[in-house]
Design a protein around this motif. Structure first.
Motif, PDB file in Angstrom:
ATOM      1  N   MET A   1       0.809  -1.101  -0.148  1.00 34.24           N
ATOM      2  CA  MET A   1       0.023   0.043   0.030  1.00 34.24           C
ATOM      3  C   MET A   1       0.809   1.152   0.095  1.00 34.24           C
ATOM      4  SD  MET A   1      -3.193  -1.114   2.290  1.00 34.24           S
ATOM      5  CE  MET A   1      -2.632  -1.781   3.686  1.00 34.24           C
ATOM      6  N   ASN A   2       1.948   1.249   0.782  1.00 29.67           N
ATOM      7  CA  ASN A   2       2.888   2.377   0.868  1.00 29.67           C
ATOM      8  C   ASN A   2       3.561   2.715  -0.569  1.00 29.67           C
ATOM      9  OD1 ASN A   2       2.414   3.402   3.446  1.00 29.67           O
ATOM     10  ND2 ASN A   2       3.824   1.809   4.176  1.00 29.67           N
ATOM     11  N   ASP A   3       3.844   1.609  -1.103  1.00 28.62           N
ATOM     12  CA  ASP A   3       4.538   1.789  -2.765  1.00 28.62           C
ATOM     13  C   ASP A   3       3.790   1.958  -3.611  1.00 28.62           C
ATOM     14  OD1 ASP A   3       7.023   0.939  -3.922  1.00 28.62           O
ATOM     15  OD2 ASP A   3       5.642  -0.564  -4.849  1.00 28.62           O
ATOM     16  N   LYS A   4       2.554   1.361  -3.633  1.00 29.97           N
ATOM     17  CA  LYS A   4       1.616   1.869  -4.552  1.00 29.97           C
ATOM     18  C   LYS A   4       0.676   2.879  -4.398  1.00 29.97           C
ATOM     19  CE  LYS A   4       3.057  -1.648  -7.132  1.00 29.97           C
ATOM     20  NZ  LYS A   4       3.980  -1.244  -8.169  1.00 29.97           N
ATOM     21  N   LYS A   5       1.087   3.683  -3.162  1.00 29.67           N
ATOM     22  CA  LYS A   5       0.106   4.792  -2.745  1.00 29.67           C
ATOM     23  C   LYS A   5      -1.285   4.612  -2.501  1.00 29.67           C
ATOM     24  CE  LYS A   5       3.689   8.416  -3.958  1.00 29.67           C
ATOM     25  NZ  LYS A   5       4.812   7.453  -4.244  1.00 29.67           N
ATOM     26  N   ILE A   6      -1.801   3.557  -2.150  1.00 30.71           N
ATOM     27  CA  ILE A   6      -3.201   3.240  -2.189  1.00 30.71           C
ATOM     28  C   ILE A   6      -3.347   2.962  -0.700  1.00 30.71           C
ATOM     29  CG2 ILE A   6      -3.322   2.022  -4.312  1.00 30.71           C
ATOM     30  CD1 ILE A   6      -3.021  -0.524  -3.218  1.00 30.71           C
ATOM     31  N   THR A   7      -4.650   2.931  -0.299  1.00 26.94           N
ATOM     32  CA  THR A   7      -5.251   2.965   0.779  1.00 26.94           C
ATOM     33  C   THR A   7      -5.751   1.489   1.799  1.00 26.94           C
ATOM     34  OG1 THR A   7      -7.426   3.778   0.508  1.00 26.94           O
ATOM     35  CG2 THR A   7      -5.632   5.354   1.229  1.00 26.94           C
TER      36      THR A   7
END
Length: 329
Positions: free
Chosen positions: A297-303
């Motif tokens: 989630m951090n890498d792909k900037k998703i929640t």
């Protein structure tokens, strides 16, 4: 704010640094010597401890006792039941803690510590396996032991050569070596480690996705042919900011996020979910570590991530806030 005392002069500072480096080199060299000296007796100790029906009883007096207690904690935390028994307390009733099903591991640099005698006698009387650790092969402890692990001759790191430093470091390293060898022989896995470390930062790092994911009616799921009007209602009601789309076979085929809505504002309400969705969304398995999901989630900037089974059927959803609340970072 705490004021730190400055070194008096450059010579004092240099001397202090030299002492620290000398101690570390002395102990490091002793560990290398010890590693090179391991033999069949180490194998026998591992096999004996691995096969124990009861517990590993660690014991030692003074500094050796502190090391023994730490080794007992390491063994217990890696799946080998263990406890520390103080030799002085053993002489006053705690011998009852040591049973025929146990294995006793006794530590003593000299091998002549008088307080150990009652435990040694107890193991001999009831044929309880005794593993002795000492620096003198002809010591009382190692002569009595079924398995004698000898610390190699190495100087203590202190200036007068008397304070237990190198010897305790070698004993501690030996305990770690025994624990890890048993751990690997048992095939100990991260999931097993989590069982013995449920709390604190380490426990959080070992949480699985299944322990944090939302399931059942909480999941925002719709069919591919769902009109976008209904999709928006589900997306709003479930409060995750996304909605998952499943195909006719119940597999996760797509996802609609706030970004997808903005990109399809023109004529949005005339579309179906399949026409707006992002196909082949990222997902995670329920048995994956929550830390792994957080990394994605951090890498792909998703929640959030949908959690799918082997057939890509959605079984849960994990949100970044779930990870952060649980202390996963």
């Amino acid at each position: 704010m705490t004021r730190l005392a400055p070194a008096d002069d450059i010579n004092t500072r240099t001397s202090i640094l030299a002492t620290g480096a000398r101690v570390m080199r002395t102990e490091g060299e002793a560990l290398l010597l010890f590693a090179a000296s391991l033999d069949e007796r180490f194998v026998q100790a591992v096999e004996t401890m691995y096969a124990v029906k009861g517990r590993i009883i660690m014991s030692g007096m003074g500094k050796s006792g502190h090391i023994a207690a730490k080794i007992a904690a390491t063994l217990a935390s890696t799946g080998t039941p263990a406890q520390f028994v103080h030799p002085a307390e053993a002489s006053h009733g705690d011998l009852g803690m040591i049973t025929r099903d146990d294995v006793v591991v006794m530590l003593s640099n000299s091998g002549e510590t008088s307080e150990l005698s009652d435990i040694i006698a107890h193991t001999r009387r009831f044929a309880i396996p005794l593993i002795g650790v000492a620096s003198r092969p002809d010591s009382t402890l190692l002569k009595a032991a079924d398995i004698a692990l000898v610390l190699p001759a190495a100087p203590e790191a202190c200036a007068i050569g008397m304070a237990p430093t190198t010897s305790t470091t070698m004993t501690l390293a030996l305990g770690d070596a025994l624990a890890v060898a048993i751990m690997e022989k048992r095939g100990f896995q991260p999931s097993d480690f989590k069982t013995y470390h449920p709390g604190g930062k380490l426990g959080a790092q070992l949480l699985s996705v299944s322990a944090l994911m939302h399931t059942g009616d909480a999941l925002p799921l719709i069919a591919e042919d769902t009109p976008m009007g209904e999709a928006l209602l589900v997306m709003t009601a479930k409060s995750f900011g996304v909605v998952g789309i499943v195909d006719a076979h119940g597999k996760l085929s797509g996802i609609i996020t706030d970004g997808d809505l903005r990109r399809n504002m023109d004529g949005l309400m005339s579309h179906t979910a399949a026409q707006v969705m992002h196909k082949g969304p990222l997902s995670v398995r329920p048995d994956a570590l929550a830390a792994e999901a957080l990394g994605v989630m951090n890498d792909k900037k998703i929640t959030c991530l949908f959690v799918v089974d082997d057939d890509r059927a959605p079984v849960g959803l994990i949100h970044i806030h779930d990870c952060l609340r649980a202390g996963v970072a």
